[in-house]
Design an enzyme around this catalytic site. Sequence first.
Site, PDB file in Angstrom:
ATOM      1  N   PRO A 122       0.798  -1.342  -0.011  1.00  0.00           N
ATOM      2  CA  PRO A 122       0.060   0.021   0.034  1.00  0.00           C
ATOM      3  C   PRO A 122       0.900   1.178   0.033  1.00  0.00           C
ATOM      4  O   PRO A 122       1.703   1.630   0.777  1.00  0.00           O
ATOM      5  CB  PRO A 122      -0.651  -0.210   1.370  1.00  0.00           C
ATOM      6  CG  PRO A 122      -0.255  -1.404   2.189  1.00  0.00           C
ATOM      7  CD  PRO A 122       1.003  -1.853   1.292  1.00  0.00           C
ATOM      8  N   GLU A 123       0.598   2.086  -0.948  1.00  0.00           N
ATOM      9  CA  GLU A 123       1.023   3.384  -0.785  1.00  0.00           C
ATOM     10  C   GLU A 123       0.063   4.545  -0.697  1.00  0.00           C
ATOM     11  O   GLU A 123      -1.141   4.077  -0.319  1.00  0.00           O
ATOM     12  CB  GLU A 123       1.800   3.729  -2.443  1.00  0.00           C
ATOM     13  CG  GLU A 123       2.828   2.587  -2.607  1.00  0.00           C
ATOM     14  CD  GLU A 123       3.507   2.799  -4.021  1.00  0.00           C
ATOM     15  OE1 GLU A 123       3.788   4.132  -4.429  1.00  0.00           O
ATOM     16  OE2 GLU A 123       3.908   1.943  -4.916  1.00  0.00           O
ATOM     17  N   HIS A 169      -2.676 -14.893  10.670  1.00  0.00           N
ATOM     18  CA  HIS A 169      -1.979 -13.605  10.128  1.00  0.00           C
ATOM     19  C   HIS A 169      -3.051 -12.371  10.497  1.00  0.00           C
ATOM     20  O   HIS A 169      -2.478 -11.350  10.103  1.00  0.00           O
ATOM     21  CB  HIS A 169      -1.761 -13.334   8.543  1.00  0.00           C
ATOM     22  CG  HIS A 169      -1.003 -14.564   8.368  1.00  0.00           C
ATOM     23  ND1 HIS A 169       0.518 -15.025   8.725  1.00  0.00           N
ATOM     24  CD2 HIS A 169      -1.141 -15.744   7.427  1.00  0.00           C
ATOM     25  CE1 HIS A 169       0.889 -15.907   8.036  1.00  0.00           C
ATOM     26  NE2 HIS A 169      -0.019 -16.433   7.145  1.00  0.00           N
ATOM     27  N   ARG A 219       3.346 -10.662   6.023  1.00  0.00           N
ATOM     28  CA  ARG A 219       4.697 -10.524   6.465  1.00  0.00           C
ATOM     29  C   ARG A 219       4.824  -9.772   7.778  1.00  0.00           C
ATOM     30  O   ARG A 219       6.164  -9.717   8.066  1.00  0.00           O
ATOM     31  CB  ARG A 219       5.415  -9.853   5.197  1.00  0.00           C
ATOM     32  CG  ARG A 219       5.568 -10.821   3.840  1.00  0.00           C
ATOM     33  CD  ARG A 219       5.982 -10.092   2.878  1.00  0.00           C
ATOM     34  NE  ARG A 219       7.398  -9.698   3.041  1.00  0.00           N
ATOM     35  CZ  ARG A 219       8.212  -9.199   1.944  1.00  0.00           C
ATOM     36  NH1 ARG A 219       7.371  -8.537   0.846  1.00  0.00           N
ATOM     37  NH2 ARG A 219       9.349  -8.997   2.160  1.00  0.00           N
ATOM     38  N   ARG A 275      21.546  16.658  -2.164  1.00  0.00           N
ATOM     39  CA  ARG A 275      21.498  15.273  -1.972  1.00  0.00           C
ATOM     40  C   ARG A 275      21.946  14.543  -3.410  1.00  0.00           C
ATOM     41  O   ARG A 275      22.154  14.986  -4.233  1.00  0.00           O
ATOM     42  CB  ARG A 275      20.024  14.884  -2.097  1.00  0.00           C
ATOM     43  CG  ARG A 275      19.222  15.144  -0.786  1.00  0.00           C
ATOM     44  CD  ARG A 275      19.473  14.718   0.418  1.00  0.00           C
ATOM     45  NE  ARG A 275      19.447  13.307   0.482  1.00  0.00           N
ATOM     46  CZ  ARG A 275      18.476  12.699   0.914  1.00  0.00           C
ATOM     47  NH1 ARG A 275      17.267  13.275   1.320  1.00  0.00           N
ATOM     48  NH2 ARG A 275      18.140  11.501   1.046  1.00  0.00           N
TER      49      ARG A 275
END
Length: 291
Positions: free
Chosen positions: A2-3, A113, A133, A172
Amino acid sequence: MPELPEVETTRRRIAPFLVGKRVEEIVTTGPSYFFLTSPAALRRSLVGRRIESLDRAGKYLVAGLDRGARLLLHLGMTGQLFSSEATSVRLLSATARASLPPEAQPRFEPDEHTHLQITMEGEGPKVFFRDVRKFGKVQWLASGEENARLDRLGTDALELTGEELFRANRRRRVTIKGMLLDQSVTAGVGNIYADEALFIAGVRPGRAAQRVTRRECEAIALALHRVLGRSIETGGSSISDYVAPDGSDGGYQDERKVYGRRGEACLECGDAIKRRIIAQRSSHYCARCQR
DNA sequence: ACCGCACCCTGAGCGC
DNA sequence: TGCGCTCAGGGTGCGG
């Protein structure tokens, strides 16, 4: 998994089951690093509290509770937050899936889970947080308690301006893709939408951030808004585990232009989409359309 | 301060 | 069929 769009879709659709109600009971799995707040402490804190709001900060969900407490949820890679009435094959293992008749509407039963089950007072369904996970997170924040994870977050990707990205880039030495994935620069972008936005903006993911022009930064910010906004409209991308709280699949996976399309024809120029590791993540781009 | 990497975990898919 | 290997949309903490 999920974003930003998947988290936002989850927020909108799970909120009606939670907001304005009191937590009656919770059931959890045992202690693990999934529980930044231990299951026992979580139960002590959460049961009896009223949930007043549900907000999103980057990829985090933040539930606001009575008396100023907050509950932090992160879906990690495989987290699924859904109602107990949801039916979806994505909520089943492959073996369970294989034994289903084609038209079955499988009803989910909590399994090993399913780390958090929330029963709210009243007649509504339960809310389940399942995560195979265990990269997801649950954390209780007492009233006034600061949180480094939230404080670290940069500008939400829907609000990011090209100028802001350009200025951040100058300091950066990473790739532009690395910048988009850095949650302290802009919050909410993950691997899929970084690739998709960079394709639309015509910038290669491996470009040194310092060498991306102001104009290109504007294009990237615009592309992010477009891609993320459109994905929210379609209910997010259901590529492997993601499922909306009602069990439905998102629609954005059908609109992907590069992610997961290695070797397929670029929709703009027909060249084969390339895939290589950039910023330690598998990255997809068109070498002709992206400079 | 920044950067790259190892690591947290389980399951799916692949080649043999 | 089964084994071993690789890969997966995230984030943190470490050493250099």
